[in-house]
Design an enzyme around this catalytic site. Sequence first.
Site, PDB file in Angstrom:
ATOM      1  N   GLY A  12       0.785  -1.236   0.000  1.00  0.00           N
ATOM      2  CA  GLY A  12       0.000   0.000   0.000  1.00  0.00           C
ATOM      3  C   GLY A  12       0.812   1.280   0.000  1.00  0.00           C
ATOM      4  O   GLY A  12       0.309   2.319   0.430  1.00  0.00           O
ATOM      5  N   ASN A  14       1.625   2.990  -2.606  1.00  0.00           N
ATOM      6  CA  ASN A  14       0.958   3.910  -3.543  1.00  0.00           C
ATOM      7  C   ASN A  14      -0.318   4.488  -2.937  1.00  0.00           C
ATOM      8  O   ASN A  14      -0.641   5.648  -3.174  1.00  0.00           O
ATOM      9  CB  ASN A  14       0.669   3.201  -4.873  1.00  0.00           C
ATOM     10  CG  ASN A  14       1.894   3.184  -5.767  1.00  0.00           C
ATOM     11  OD1 ASN A  14       2.318   4.223  -6.274  1.00  0.00           O
ATOM     12  ND2 ASN A  14       2.504   2.016  -5.926  1.00  0.00           N
ATOM     13  N   MET A  88      -3.523  -7.023  -7.367  1.00  0.00           N
ATOM     14  CA  MET A  88      -2.910  -8.082  -8.166  1.00  0.00           C
ATOM     15  C   MET A  88      -3.929  -9.042  -8.777  1.00  0.00           C
ATOM     16  O   MET A  88      -3.697 -10.254  -8.804  1.00  0.00           O
ATOM     17  CB  MET A  88      -1.880  -8.838  -7.309  1.00  0.00           C
ATOM     18  CG  MET A  88      -0.710  -7.960  -6.922  1.00  0.00           C
ATOM     19  SD  MET A  88       0.020  -7.151  -8.366  1.00  0.00           S
ATOM     20  CE  MET A  88       1.538  -6.531  -7.690  1.00  0.00           C
ATOM     21  N   ILE A  90      -6.873  -9.522 -12.146  1.00  0.00           N
ATOM     22  CA  ILE A  90      -7.326  -9.004 -13.433  1.00  0.00           C
ATOM     23  C   ILE A  90      -8.834  -8.814 -13.371  1.00  0.00           C
ATOM     24  O   ILE A  90      -9.567  -9.734 -12.993  1.00  0.00           O
ATOM     25  CB  ILE A  90      -6.916  -9.970 -14.558  1.00  0.00           C
ATOM     26  CG1 ILE A  90      -5.392 -10.008 -14.635  1.00  0.00           C
ATOM     27  CG2 ILE A  90      -7.519  -9.550 -15.891  1.00  0.00           C
ATOM     28  CD1 ILE A  90      -4.855 -11.225 -15.341  1.00  0.00           C
ATOM     29  N   LEU A  91      -9.281  -7.622 -13.705  1.00  0.00           N
ATOM     30  CA  LEU A  91     -10.712  -7.329 -13.651  1.00  0.00           C
ATOM     31  C   LEU A  91     -11.341  -7.622 -15.013  1.00  0.00           C
ATOM     32  O   LEU A  91     -10.746  -7.347 -16.060  1.00  0.00           O
ATOM     33  CB  LEU A  91     -10.916  -5.870 -13.251  1.00  0.00           C
ATOM     34  CG  LEU A  91     -10.459  -5.572 -11.812  1.00  0.00           C
ATOM     35  CD1 LEU A  91     -10.320  -4.068 -11.595  1.00  0.00           C
ATOM     36  CD2 LEU A  91     -11.420  -6.185 -10.790  1.00  0.00           C
ATOM     37  N   ASN A 105      -4.575   2.177 -13.434  1.00  0.00           N
ATOM     38  CA  ASN A 105      -3.646   1.250 -12.779  1.00  0.00           C
ATOM     39  C   ASN A 105      -2.236   1.828 -12.834  1.00  0.00           C
ATOM     40  O   ASN A 105      -1.876   2.513 -13.792  1.00  0.00           O
ATOM     41  CB  ASN A 105      -3.674  -0.090 -13.531  1.00  0.00           C
ATOM     42  CG  ASN A 105      -2.732  -1.125 -12.944  1.00  0.00           C
ATOM     43  OD1 ASN A 105      -2.695  -1.325 -11.726  1.00  0.00           O
ATOM     44  ND2 ASN A 105      -1.952  -1.785 -13.787  1.00  0.00           N
ATOM     45  N   HIS A 107       1.690   0.634 -13.014  1.00  0.00           N
ATOM     46  CA  HIS A 107       2.486  -0.557 -13.328  1.00  0.00           C
ATOM     47  C   HIS A 107       3.978  -0.182 -13.352  1.00  0.00           C
ATOM     48  O   HIS A 107       4.342   0.837 -13.936  1.00  0.00           O
ATOM     49  CB  HIS A 107       2.061  -1.149 -14.672  1.00  0.00           C
ATOM     50  CG  HIS A 107       2.782  -2.424 -14.977  1.00  0.00           C
ATOM     51  ND1 HIS A 107       2.528  -3.600 -14.297  1.00  0.00           N
ATOM     52  CD2 HIS A 107       3.799  -2.683 -15.831  1.00  0.00           C
ATOM     53  CE1 HIS A 107       3.344  -4.533 -14.736  1.00  0.00           C
ATOM     54  NE2 HIS A 107       4.130  -4.013 -15.666  1.00  0.00           N
TER      55      HIS A 107
HETATM   56  C1  GAR Z   1       3.867  -1.364  -7.173  1.00  0.00           C
HETATM   57  O1  GAR Z   1       5.204  -1.418  -7.589  1.00  0.00           O
HETATM   58  C2  GAR Z   1       2.926  -1.414  -8.359  1.00  0.00           C
HETATM   59  O2  GAR Z   1       3.410  -0.719  -9.462  1.00  0.00           O
HETATM   60  C3  GAR Z   1       2.880  -2.899  -8.633  1.00  0.00           C
HETATM   61  O3  GAR Z   1       2.805  -3.484  -7.364  1.00  0.00           O
HETATM   62  C4  GAR Z   1       3.479  -2.642  -6.416  1.00  0.00           C
HETATM   63  C5  GAR Z   1       2.533  -2.355  -5.279  1.00  0.00           C
HETATM   64  O4  GAR Z   1       3.190  -1.661  -4.262  1.00  0.00           O
HETATM   65  N1  GAR Z   1       1.769  -3.249  -9.453  1.00  0.00           N
HETATM   66  C6  GAR Z   1       1.795  -4.168 -10.408  1.00  0.00           C
HETATM   67  O5  GAR Z   1       2.775  -4.845 -10.651  1.00  0.00           O
HETATM   68  C7  GAR Z   1       0.489  -4.336 -11.171  1.00  0.00           C
HETATM   69  N2  GAR Z   1       0.701  -5.061 -12.381  1.00  0.00           N
HETATM   70  P1  GAR Z   1       2.375  -0.909  -3.135  1.00  0.00           P
HETATM   71  O6  GAR Z   1       1.393  -1.952  -2.563  1.00  0.00           O
HETATM   72  O7  GAR Z   1       3.420  -0.520  -2.119  1.00  0.00           O
HETATM   73  O8  GAR Z   1       1.658   0.259  -3.734  1.00  0.00           O
END
Ligand code: GAR
Length: 214
Positions: A12, A14, A88, A90-91, A105, A107
Site C-alpha cells: 500500500g 501507492n 494483483m 485481473i478485472l 492502474n 504498473h
Molecule cells: C507497485 O510497484 C505497483 O506498481 C505494482 O505493485 C506494487 C505495489 O506496491 N503493481 C503491479 O505490478 C500491477 N501489475 P504498493 O502496494 O506498495 O503500492
Amino acid sequence: MLKIGVLVSGRGSNLQALIEGIEQGKLQAKIEKVISDNPYAYALERCKKHGIPYAVVKRKDFKKKEDFEKELIDILGKVELVVLAGFMRILSPFFLSHFPQRVINIHPSLIPAFQGLEAQGRAVEFGVKFSGCTVHLVNEDVDAGPVIVQAVVPLFPSDNSNTLAERILKYEHRILPQSVQWFAEGRVKIKDRHVLIEGAKYGTLPVNPELEKF
Ligand code: GAR
C-alpha cells in the site's frame, strides 16, 4: 472533490502517496473506500491509521469471478474513479463496464514492455538500460490500456530487482497522485488509445506529460 475507490493487495505504498497528497492539500480527491482482496495487506493498517473506510473481499469466498466483482462494485458504490494501487487481480469486462474509462492502474514498467508480474526483475534480467513506470487506463488486456503518463528511470550495472524497484517506486508515488489530480481537474481527454492531459506540458523530461504539483 473527486470521489475515488482504491483497490489494493499488499504493502500500500501507492495508497499512502494518495493519502499524503490529499492530506497535504495537493490532491483534490476523497478516498471513499479501500478494498483489499488480501486480509493481511499492510495497506489496511494505513487505512486504520488515517481513518479511511476499508473492506476485505476475498476471491475464494465467491464461486464465480462475477460474484466477487459484483461485491466490489456494490462496495465501491458511486465512486467517480477506481484506482488500482498494487491490486494483483485481473478485472473482467463485467467490472470495467460499470466504470467506463474510469479505472486506472499503476504498473512498474514502461508498458508495453514487461507487462504482468515481476516487471522490475524481468527488466534487470533482460538488460534494458531504462525502465520506469506507467499509469494507464485499464482495459480487458493485462497492463495494456491507454497510457496517461510514464516516467523513465535508468538501470545501472549494479542493479538487482530490489534496487530497481525502489528507484521506480519513487516515481510511482508521484505519477499516481498526479494522474488522479488530472482526473479531479477534468483534464483527462481520451480518444481511442490516446490520452491527452489538457493544458499539460509535453516536454523532454523523463516524465511525460511533465508533473505539476507532485
Ligand atoms: C507497485 O510497484 C505497483 O506498481 C505494482 O505493485 C506494487 C505495489 O506496491 N503493481 C503491479 O505490478 C500491477 N501489475 P504498493 O502496494 O506498495 O503500492
